[in-house]
Design an enzyme around this catalytic site. Sequence first.
Site, PDB file in Angstrom:
ATOM      1  N   CYS A 168      44.501   6.861  63.015  1.00  0.00           N
ATOM      2  CA  CYS A 168      43.121   7.152  63.407  1.00  0.00           C
ATOM      3  C   CYS A 168      43.124   8.176  64.536  1.00  0.00           C
ATOM      4  O   CYS A 168      44.155   8.452  65.152  1.00  0.00           O
ATOM      5  CB  CYS A 168      42.413   5.880  63.842  1.00  0.00           C
ATOM      6  SG  CYS A 168      40.604   6.022  63.830  1.00  0.00           S
ATOM      7  N   ASP A 190      43.074  45.013  46.387  1.00  0.00           N
ATOM      8  CA  ASP A 190      43.840  46.250  46.440  1.00  0.00           C
ATOM      9  C   ASP A 190      44.214  46.594  44.998  1.00  0.00           C
ATOM     10  O   ASP A 190      44.415  45.698  44.182  1.00  0.00           O
ATOM     11  CB  ASP A 190      45.094  46.040  47.294  1.00  0.00           C
ATOM     12  CG  ASP A 190      46.049  47.205  47.182  1.00  0.00           C
ATOM     13  OD1 ASP A 190      45.641  48.333  47.488  1.00  0.00           O
ATOM     14  OD2 ASP A 190      47.205  46.978  46.768  1.00  0.00           O
TER      15      ASP A 190
END
Length: 769
Positions: free
Chosen positions: A17, A402
Amino acid sequence: MSNVTTTTTYQVKGLCCSSEVKLVEDTLGPLPGVEGVQVSLAAGSVRVSHAPEFDPDQVGAALEPVGLSATPRKRPGAGSMPTRPPWWRDADLLPVLVAGLLIVVGVLCMHVFALPTVAVASLVVATAVGGFPVFKTAIRSAKRLDMDINVLMTVAVIGALILGEWLEAAMVVALFAFAEWLEGASMSRARSAIGKLMELAPDEARVVRDGQEEVVPVEMVGIGEQVIVRPGEKIPVDGVVEAGESEVDQAPITGESKPAHKRAGDEVFAGTLNGQGSLDIRVDHAPDDTTLAKVIEAIETAQQNRSESERFVERFARRYTPSVIALAVLAATVPPIFFGGDWETWFYRSLVLLVIACPCALVLATPITTASALARAARDGILIKGGRFLEELGRIRAVAFDKTGTLTQGRPQVTEVVPVSGVDDDALLRLAATAESRSEHYLARAITQAADARGLDYNGGRLVSFQAQVGRGVEAWVAEADLAQSKQAQQAKQAQQAEQVEMVAEAGESCCSGGCSSSATADAPAPSRSGEAGQKILVGSRTLLEEHGVDFDAASEANSARWTALEEHGQTVVGVARGDEFLGLIAIEDTPRPEAKATVERLRGGQVGDVYMLTGDNAVCASAVAEELGLDDDAVLANLLPEDKVSAIEKLSKRHRHVAMVGDGINDAPALAAAPVGIAMGAAGTDIALDTAHVALMADDLEKLPQAIDLGARTGRIIRQNIVLALGIKVAVFALAAVGMATLWMAVLADMGTSLLVIFNGMRMLRSE
C-alpha cells in the site's frame, strides 16, 4: 563521500500500500551514504542510489524494525521475485485459519450449547490471534503518527470490544487478516509478470578462457569475452555472433512471432532462446547493461513517469483519509452532545467510518493496472517508459512518421546513374562514392554500396577532406578525380600495374643477390594527403549545388527536367558536381514497408484522426511515397532539416494536442524528444533509442504501433473503471453508515473487497484482447 553513485535494487516483502511506500522512503532516505530512494509499489521493489562504500545490508537491517524485509538482487534481469508458497504451507495464513476456527467455536457455544462464557473467551482469543500482526504493525505506525489502515482497524476493533460486540470484533479481524493475505497473494500474482521477465536471463555463461570452456556466473563475464551457447540454451549476454549459425527465438525481447536467423556479424540479446545451432558470441554489453536489463529497469522505474490519473489519486488520498477521520470524530461526538443522540450508536457508526477511511483500493487502482500493462507490452516487444506515456498513448489523435527507415524499408538502392556528355557512369559513381565514403547517411550508404557492387575502387586515398551539409549533402575535396577513367580503363590500368609488379619481381629474383633494388610502384604517383590541393566535389540536393553556383541546366543528358521526372516516380535524386561544373545525377529509391499502408489505414480507422509524414526529401519524391501509402499531399511535410522536424512537431502538438512522433530513434532524436510521445522503431540493441524514446518498438515492425496505442486506450479505460469502483463503493458504504445500516464487518468487506476488485481488474491488462 565519493562522487560515484551505485544503484542496488531490492525486493521488498510486505510492500502492498502507499503507506508502506512512504515508510520505505522515510526509513531509507536518512541512512548515511544513501543518495536516492525510488520505490515501485507495482513491482514490490526499491532502488537505492548510494555511495560505493555503502553497505547494502543496511537496507534490510533498517526495514526490519518497521515490519518489512528487503532482499538485494544480484543484477537487473537476473534472479526472480519471491513467490508465495501454496496456501496450505503459507505461515501468513495460519493466524487467519486459527481465528476462523475459534469464531466457529464461539458461535456454536453461544447459539447452540448455551455457553456464553466459553463463547466470549473463544471470540476474544480469535480477535487476539487473528489481529496480532495488525496490532503489532499498528503500534509501529502510531509511533510514527501514521494513521494507516492498521491503526484505523485496531481502533475499530478496540471500540467494538468496548461496546461488547465480541463477534463483531472477531469477524472484523478475521475478515481483514484474510483480505490482507488475499491481497498479498494477488499482488504477488500481478508482479509475477515482471518476475517472468527477470527469469529470462540465465545466471551462468559458458566462457572461453585460455582456450578452455569455463562455466561462470554471468556477473563475472566481461565485455570482449567469448561466450559459447549450445543448442536449446538461453543466451546469457548481449553480443555479436562470431561463429556459428542458428535460429534464435527473440520473442521475449522483440515480440517477434518467428525465430530470427543468426549468423556471423548478427546481434543477439540476453534472455533469447537459441535453436538447433551452436553460437560463438563476443560480448559487447556488461551483464547489468543488456537490452533485457534495460527493459526491466524501465518497467520498474515507471514510477518516475506517473500518469495524470496516478497523481490525481495520490493528491486525493492525502486529503481523503484525514477528512474521513475528522468526520468520524464528529460523528461520535456531535449527535450525542448537541442533538441527544445515543452515545453507543454514534460511537459504533464512527468506527464504521474509520474503516472506510482507508484509501488502499483507490491507491492501488492505477499502479497495478499500469504495471500489468507495461509488463504485457514488454512481452509483446513494446517498451513504454511509465504510466504517463502509456496514458498519453491512449489519447493520441495524430501520428507523425519519419519517412526513411520508418515508413520505408530504410534500405535505399541506386536505380539510375545519369552522367553528362564526356563522363562515364562508373567514373561518376566512383567519384560520388569517394566523396560520400565517410558519411553515415542512408543515401551515402546506397551510393557506396552501388560502387561496391560494380567493383569500383573509391577509397584509394583520394579523399582529402569531408564536410557534411545537414539536410543538403556533402562537400568533399578529392585529390584524384579522373572522370575519363571508365571501369574498363580502370581494369586495364590495374592489369598493367599487376604485369609491372610481376616483371619487377622476376628481375628481383635474378639480381637481388647482387644488392639491386627495385620498386613496383615507381611510376605510380603517390596519393595526395590531407592539406594538399584537391578538387572540390559536391554531392547533394539542388539547394546545395545552387549555393555553390552550379548550373545543372547546362547539360542536356542530366538537366532539371530529368531530375524532376525521376522525383515524380518516387526517386530521391542527388546531383554531383566538380567545382561549379555539373557532372550528372544519381537516382536512389527506398520502397515503402509492406505493412506501412495497412498500418496507416488501421491508425486512421481507430482513434487516430490524422497521419503525417515528415521527411528531409523534396516534396515531389515525398508525395510519390505518400500516394503509395494513401496519404494526402497536405499530410506531407518535406524538405525538413532536423530542427524543422522539431518545429513541425510543436505545431502539430498545438493543433492536435496529443501527438506521437515515430522515427528511428537516432536521426530523429530531437523530434522524438519534442513530441508528447516519441516512439522509436527497431530499438532492440540500440542504446540511443532505448535512452531517448518514450516508447520503443523493439522489433522493426510498424504493426506494433497500433497495438501500443490500443493498449494505452484500454489501460485508460480500466484505470477509470477502478477509480469509479473504489470511490463508488466507499460512497455507498459511507451513506449506509450515516443512516446506521452498515456494520463493521460490512465496512471491512467493502474496503478490502474493493482492493481485490481493482487488483483483479487491473490484472486483466496481462491478457490479450
